[in-house]
Design an enzyme around this catalytic site. Structure first.
Site, PDB file in Angstrom:
ATOM      1  CD  GLU A 106      -3.662   3.065   2.338  1.00  0.00           C
ATOM      2  OE1 GLU A 106      -4.406   2.206   2.843  1.00  0.00           O
ATOM      3  OE2 GLU A 106      -3.109   2.911   1.250  1.00  0.00           O
TER       4      GLU A 106
ATOM      5  CG  HIS B 227      24.946   5.071  15.067  1.00  0.00           C
ATOM      6  ND1 HIS B 227      26.187   5.216  15.639  1.00  0.00           N
ATOM      7  CD2 HIS B 227      24.227   4.278  15.911  1.00  0.00           C
ATOM      8  CE1 HIS B 227      26.231   4.531  16.773  1.00  0.00           C
ATOM      9  NE2 HIS B 227      25.056   3.952  16.964  1.00  0.00           N
TER      10      HIS B 227
ATOM     11  CE  LYS C 162      -4.718   1.141  -6.286  1.00  0.00           C
ATOM     12  NZ  LYS C 162      -5.532   0.421  -5.343  1.00  0.00           N
TER      13      LYS C 162
HETATM   14  O1  PA5 Z   1      -5.157  -0.041   2.106  1.00  0.00           O
HETATM   15  C1  PA5 Z   1      -5.352  -0.263   0.940  1.00  0.00           C
HETATM   16  O2  PA5 Z   1      -6.486  -0.321   0.486  1.00  0.00           O
HETATM   17  C2  PA5 Z   1      -4.218  -0.516  -0.027  1.00  0.00           C
HETATM   18  O3  PA5 Z   1      -2.958  -0.310   0.466  1.00  0.00           O
HETATM   19  C3  PA5 Z   1      -4.342  -1.967  -0.458  1.00  0.00           C
HETATM   20  O4  PA5 Z   1      -4.118  -2.769   0.647  1.00  0.00           O
HETATM   21  C4  PA5 Z   1      -3.383  -2.302  -1.576  1.00  0.00           C
HETATM   22  O5  PA5 Z   1      -3.561  -1.412  -2.648  1.00  0.00           O
HETATM   23  C5  PA5 Z   1      -3.632  -3.713  -2.058  1.00  0.00           C
HETATM   24  O6  PA5 Z   1      -4.937  -3.848  -2.492  1.00  0.00           O
HETATM   25  P1  PA5 Z   1      -5.572  -5.271  -2.729  1.00  0.00           P
HETATM   26  O7  PA5 Z   1      -5.578  -5.987  -1.459  1.00  0.00           O
HETATM   27  O8  PA5 Z   1      -6.950  -4.976  -3.229  1.00  0.00           O
HETATM   28  O9  PA5 Z   1      -4.746  -5.954  -3.774  1.00  0.00           O
END
Ligand code: PA5
Length: 433
Positions: free
Chosen positions: A282, A312, A423
């Site tokens: 990310e 393995h 989303k």
């Molecule tokens: O890095 C990120 O933003 C995502 O992976 C979030 O951590 C994940 O979608 C969870 O989001 P939230 O903490 O708002 O529930």
């Protein structure tokens, strides 16, 4: 505290080449150093979490109220659970629930089968008169999976306990919808500093609270992180593990090796690998450059391998396949009480009397020797022991190296604009139905 060591000699580049690339990081290191004085006021806020005694004490004192809990369920996904899960498994082991207390269950995705098992376990534990704690963690406070799973578990608590609010702790951004809801319901609340993103939040209440409930040495964890922060702020890049690591990774990327495998010699470190995957994927996987104007489709693809298990299944590819990877081996010096008894050498020679730790060490060093022979680039991170301080050092190094790698790649390490795309589509589907 014993320091973790990082050996770049197998990385495929001369120290001078790595040093030259690392020196390009001087402006970013200066920004990090300045941010280290500004608490949570900059995008680099997460590097200051290990110094924040107040949030540590808050997590610890709230955790004390649940000392008699038999079961902790952490509801959260991605940046909201991977860090705590990584530390739990690294320190307490994947098999913690067989003997450890409190037991821990992780509710992340909305898998009907897994959630049914978790819901039934909560129901049964409450019926036996034992205490259950639900820690719902969501930075945004509006993640579909987290709120759906939380709602299911909250209803079970309500049926069993009049004062059910006492069994819920919500960790979220102050002012989020979930924060307000938790306030109205009377749940205990822990705030995540606004500038700290999910994948950088392991040393905030997101990680510290559930780990404190589990009895993890959170002081050691943040002490390790703080010590590594100091090392990774060094302006002399020859002494800065994050700068050297970012430079080596970047040089490989420029040569077209965009797969970065974290090869961990312990199954208990697999979740560390998954946490690292999110962090790297990310942070540097970006459509646009840092200015937001130029389309770059940049990225490093982080993968996870577990030693010796994956040798393995994946070893043939790693040693015989394409030269498209840079591998980071992680070993951990673990005291091993278990020794292979004598009398079995006819089946496998020279194993009698050897500790399992010694065998794992031989496999790890044999693998690295084979990588060297076949000219596969790698580096070796050695954790001196399985302590909170060592894990804290390692996680902090990974985070600071990723920030520096993003600087070399000219991308923003803190946003994730494209994650929103799915989303939006999902919400449209739910709306139609
Ligand atoms: O890095 C990120 O933003 C995502 O992976 C979030 O951590 C994940 O979608 C969870 O989001 P939230 O903490 O708002 O529930």
């Amino acid at each position: 505290m014993r320091s973790i060591t990082i050996d770049n000699t197998g990385s495929g580049f001369a120290p001078a080449a790595i040093g030259k690339e690392a020196r390009r990081l001087a402006p970013e290191l200066a920004r990090l150093k300045a941010a280290a004085q500004k608490r949570y006021a900059t995008d680099y806020a997460s590097i200051n979490l290990p110094e924040d005694r107040k949030q540590l004490e808050q997590a610890r004192s709230l955790a004390r109220q649940y000392a008699d809990a038999d079961l902790l369920v952490v509801v959260g996904i991605g940046g909201s659970n991977l860090g705590a899960l990584a530390v739990q498994e690294a320190l307490l082991g994947r098999l913690h629930n067989l003997a450890g207390r409190p037991r821990i269950l992780w509710a992340d995705t909305v898998d009907a089968g897994a959630m049914k098992t978790i819901a039934e376990t909560v129901e049964r534990t409450l019926s036996e008169g034992k205490r259950v704690l639900i820690n719902a963690v969501s930075k945004s406070g509006s993640t579909t999976e987290t709120i759906a799973n939380f709602a299911i578990l909250a209803e079970i608590l309500k049926r069993h306990e009049k004062g059910y609010a006492r069994s819920v702790v919500v960790t979220t951004d102050e002012g989020s919808k979930f924060w307000e809801y938790a306030g109205r319901e009377g749940f205990a609340r822990l705030a995540i500093p606004e500038q700290v993103g999910g994948r950088y939040s392991v040393f905030s209440a997101v990680g510290l609270f559930p780990l404190a409930v589990l009895g993890v040495d959170i002081d050691g964890l943040v002490a390790g992180a703080a010590a590594m922060r100091t090392r990774c702020l060094a302006a002399d890049v020859a002494k800065n593990p994050a700068a050297l690591g970012a430079a080596a990774q970047y040089l490989h990327l420029r040569k077209g090796r965009n797969i970065s495998d974290l090869f961990l010699f312990s199954p208990d470190l697999e979740a560390v690998g998954k946490w690292n995957r999110q962090l790297v994927a990310e942070s540097v996987g970006k459509e646009f450059d840092k200015s937001g104007k130029k389309r770059v489709f940049a990225g490093v693809t982080p993968t996870v391998s577990i030693g010796s298990t994956d040798l393995h299944s994946m070893g043939q590819l790693y040693l015989g396949g394409p030269f498209d990877k840079f591998t980071t081996f992680v070993t951990i010096d673990a005291d091993s009480e278990l020794v292979v008894p004598d009398g079995y050498d006819a089946l496998v020679s020279r194993i009698g009397g050897r500790g399992l730790g010694e065998l794992m060490d031989a496999i790890a060093h044999g693998t690295m020797a084979a990588f060297r022979k076949t000219k596969r680039p790698f580096r070796h991170v050695a954790l001196p022991d399985r302590t909170a301080a060592s894990i804290g050092q390692f996680l902090q190094e990974r985070m600071m190296e990723t920030i520096l790698l993003a600087a070399l790649m000219d991308v923003n390490p803190f946003d994730q604009p494209n994650v929103e795309l799915y989303k939006t589509e999902m919400r449209a589907i739910l709306k139609k139905k």
